[in-house]
Design an enzyme around this catalytic site. Structure first.
Site, PDB file in Angstrom:
ATOM      1  N   ARG A 122       0.813  -1.229   0.000  1.00 13.08           N
ATOM      2  CA  ARG A 122       0.000   0.000   0.000  1.00 13.08           C
ATOM      3  C   ARG A 122       0.844   1.276   0.000  1.00 13.08           C
ATOM      4  NH1 ARG A 122      -3.502  -3.225   3.532  1.00 13.08           N
ATOM      5  NH2 ARG A 122      -5.318  -3.853   2.285  1.00 13.08           N
ATOM      6  N   GLU A 238      -4.834  16.660 -11.359  1.00 13.95           N
ATOM      7  CA  GLU A 238      -5.362  16.939 -12.697  1.00 13.95           C
ATOM      8  C   GLU A 238      -6.877  17.163 -12.707  1.00 13.95           C
ATOM      9  OE1 GLU A 238      -5.255  14.441 -16.705  1.00 13.95           O
ATOM     10  OE2 GLU A 238      -3.255  15.146 -16.192  1.00 13.95           O
TER      11      GLU A 238
END
Length: 365
Positions: A122, A238
């Site tokens: 992770r 983004e």
């Protein structure tokens, strides 16, 4: 003297640094968190630089052990099967959460190593050591990682920042001419979308870049990284502004997917895609023809394509672009030039006829 050390410490994200120098072992120490390192590279780069990087990581630091995984080279290997080789090596080597992954190679290696680092246990630390123009001026900076799917490029991935990016311009001396030119497409992009002065510098100095002039390249890399860093620091994930860095990429990714991953290099596809985006911008009346001519001229100077492969059809473009990451609620949003050189927009508000006209102008069917 060639500039060998550039630090933009205050311009990047979190604790990430960008430096020009590959072999100074002191640069690695503060970024290697634990005692185990996995270097991810490919069968082209490994014979050239793997021993140098391994030595830099371990010299004077006997507590650090370095493993490596050598992947096949090429965009056609940027997939889940190849990514699993990284995980296999990490698990077999019993790497823990304090390990550090090191991406040694071009954009494909950087994207895959970064995605592996984002996913393994992770999330573990990673360092980028880009060895191509494409990676040094663009893909290693900003934290985009991922792999391709057969239906579209970079559709699987994560935003995950490296601890640092080490750029050594000497690695460009071993880069094939075609790879060198491919990376220049991204350099040209920065000038078109936000830095007219940089574009004008490129027009005057493209011959130096093509001749691998070290001073010219040091400047081009620095200016490109500054442009990207400024945008990404304002929009890391983004949501809007960062998308403007993808001028030509929607058309270009369609070319890479439709023509076959690895048939054209990424920068070659982006170059043709930028020409198509510029053509569409002109058809919309958003730019004048002088910009169209200047784009053609500079791409030709860089020995880059100015049209897609003959095998690309209108239907291929439309079907692939329909699953592009910039599609929102079924609407294809594009990065287009608008106004004077150095200005662009990210929008879905455009006349669809202009898109169709551009596609038919560049495709035989």
């Amino acid at each position: 003297m060639t500039p060998k050390a550039l630090l933009y410490k205050d311009r990047f994200f979190g604790n990430s640094d960008t430096l020009l120098l590959i072999s100074n072992n002191c640069l690695y120490y503060r970024h290697v968190q634990g005692k185990k390192v996995l270097v991810v590279t490919n069968n082209t780069v490994a014979p050239l630089y793997l021993d140098k990087v391994t030595d830099a990581l371990t010299r004077g630091n006997p507590n650090v052990s370095v493993e490596n995984v050598i992947l096949p080279d090429g965009e056609n290997y940027k997939n889940m099967d190849t990514l699993m080789k990284v995980f296999d090596k990490a698990i077999e080597s019993r790497l823990d959460r304090r390990c550090t992954f090191v991406a040694l190679g071009g954009g494909v290696i950087g994207d895959m190593c970064g995605y592996a680092a984002a996913s393994y246990l992770r999330g573990v630390s990673f360092i980028q050591i880009p060895t191509t123009v494409m990676a040094q001026v663009d893909s290693s900076v900003g934290g985009k990682t991922g792999i391709n799917h057969r239906l579209g490029k970079n559709l699987i991935g994560a935003f995950y920042q490296p601890q640092c990016v080490l750029v050594d311009t000497d690695t460009l001396n071993t880069l094939p001419d075609r790879e060198l030119a491919s990376g220049l497409a991204e350099v040209i992009k920065y000038g078109l979308i936000r830095d007219a002065e940089f574009f004008e510098w490129q027009e005057q100095n493209m011959h130096k870049l093509m001749a691998r002039d070290p001073r010219a390249f040091a400047y081009a890399i620095k200016r490109s990284c500054e442009n990207k860093a400024e945008v990404v620091s304002l929009d890391e994930k983004e949501s809007g502004l960062r998308a403007t860095l993808n001028l030509g990429h929607t058309f270009g990714h369609a070319i890479e997917t439709g023509f076959g991953y690895g048939q054209w290099l990424h920068g070659e596809a982006v170059a043709a895609g930028m020409v198509m985006a510029v053509d569409m911008s002109y058809r919309l009346g958003w730019i004048d023809d002088s910009i169209v001519k200047r784009v053609h001229n500079i791409l030709q100077q860089a020995k880059l394509p100015t049209a897609p492969p003959d095998t690309m059809t209108v239907e291929m473009f439309k079907s692939i672009m329909a699953v592009d990451k910039k599609v929102a609620d079924g609407l294809l949003r594009l990065i287009l030039l608008k106004g004077p050189l150095g200005n662009c927009v990210f929008t879905g508000d455009y006349d669809r006829k202009a898109l169709d006209d551009t596609l038919y102008a560049f495709c035989k069917s």
